[in-house]
Motif scaffolding. Sequence first.
Motif: not given
Length: 480
Positions: A358-362
């Motif tokens: 999700g939003e933490y993948s980068e």
Amino acid sequence: MIKIANYINGEHLPAQSENYLDNYDPSTGKVYSLIPESDALDVEAAVAAAKKAFPKWSSCGVEERYRIMNRIADLIGENMEELARAESRDSGKAISLSRAVDIPRAESNIRFFATAILHFGSESYHMEGLAVNYVLRQPIGIVGCISPWNLPLYLFTWKIAPALATGNCVIAKPSEMTPMTAYLFSKICVEAGLPPGVLNIVHGLGPKAGQAIVEHPKIKAVSFTGGTNTGKILARTAAPMFKKLSLELGGKNPNIIFADCDFERAVRTTVRSSFANNGQICLCGSRVYIERPIYEKFRDELVKRVKSLKVGNPFEEDTVQGALVSKQHREKVLGYLELAKEEGGSILCGGETVSPDGEYSEGYYLSPAIIEGLPNACRTNQEEIFGPVVTLQPFDTEEEALELANGVQYGLASTIWTQDIQRASRMAEKIEAGIVWINCWLLRDLRTPFGGVKDSGVGREGGMEALRFFTEPKNVCVRY
Ligand code: NAD
């Protein structure tokens, strides 16, 4: 998008240039706030405000300074959760760490020096029948405090608290990588009634805003924590201006583990002392020396436990390893892992980028790495990596362990694990480091002197040492 502001003369202001820098959330890799890009003009305004505030602040009496600082400490405590979340967002560190260490310690720093000043005295020397000398310890005036990103509010407050308690006015700069909690702190200072100009916080880049602090002629002392190379640049500027300098610099700390150690405690603590805050603590041990009879057993247990540490979203309660502070820093650490392989090391675990859902993948995640098979003299064992990387080496004798431990240019902290107190005391005497922990790590009493030898710095902070640093002693001799 949050716009961080400078804190000058009690007001929250943009940089005079009106330029901003992007502030990244390392857990997502996205820009989430803007930092004023200050320069010499902002530092000049801060110095003018400090100059105006100094006469009153330096003479208001220790009780008044105690009262205001203690109120600041109370407000840090009352805003603990907001500050902890802000610290983790800004630095990528696990929320459990911000809650347990960073913010409570910031509160303690302020309270410790608020109360310490009530007990701070100076010496007198009696020349019998002739005269008495007494020593006045007076504030220096305007001082600079420059702090790094790894323990943002913790180290920021560690510097400014003794400076303020002793009656100085302060121009402070937090790291441009982690400015958020210093900004929130400046709001707390307003709420606590700190008079305008007593503390001024100038945000921005080191070579611009930081350099302007170091070279300002009215700033008479600088307390700096950061990298050894930056320390050299500071010293080059400040030394010919005869400024008082405290330099808390890099480390490459040894953990020495003897076969007679309390095995369970030694392994458990070595996991922490190697990888707490992703190894981004100046006091983390990055070279683990293990006495040969227990080398394999200790190595295998350490690897097993480190493999089980949860890496990922710092806001999940059970995460141990959040994100590294920046993309560039992760690149640097990955570069050292490549170097370790080229130098002949075997990576026993970790060293891989991690991409949560999700939003933490980068975000800038990296699994903690343990390396063996490298000689002491190689770059991996000599240079500060400041990430989740440790090396293991076996040793056979106490003398050899000492030689390996001292065989680097740094000398900040060290740990020794043994049940033999005589051996531990012998080693402690000979080890080239400012701090020796025997059968423990990061157990801190704020009254103790803190700092390093060799390339780890000059001077000591903590307790009375810090109060002495931020005061100028004057001998007064009274003849009968
Ligand atoms: P850094 O030296 O890059 O920056 C530290 C601070 O100095 C930042 O606020 C930065 O903006 C400022 N700065 C940079 N260049 C400057 C200049 N020319 N003039 C004035 N200020 C300047 O260090 P960092 O990467 O933020 O922090 C990591 C380093 O800090 C590591 O080496 C670590 O070991 C060290 N550290 C030491 C201690 C200690 O107590 N000895 C504690 C924590 C971190």
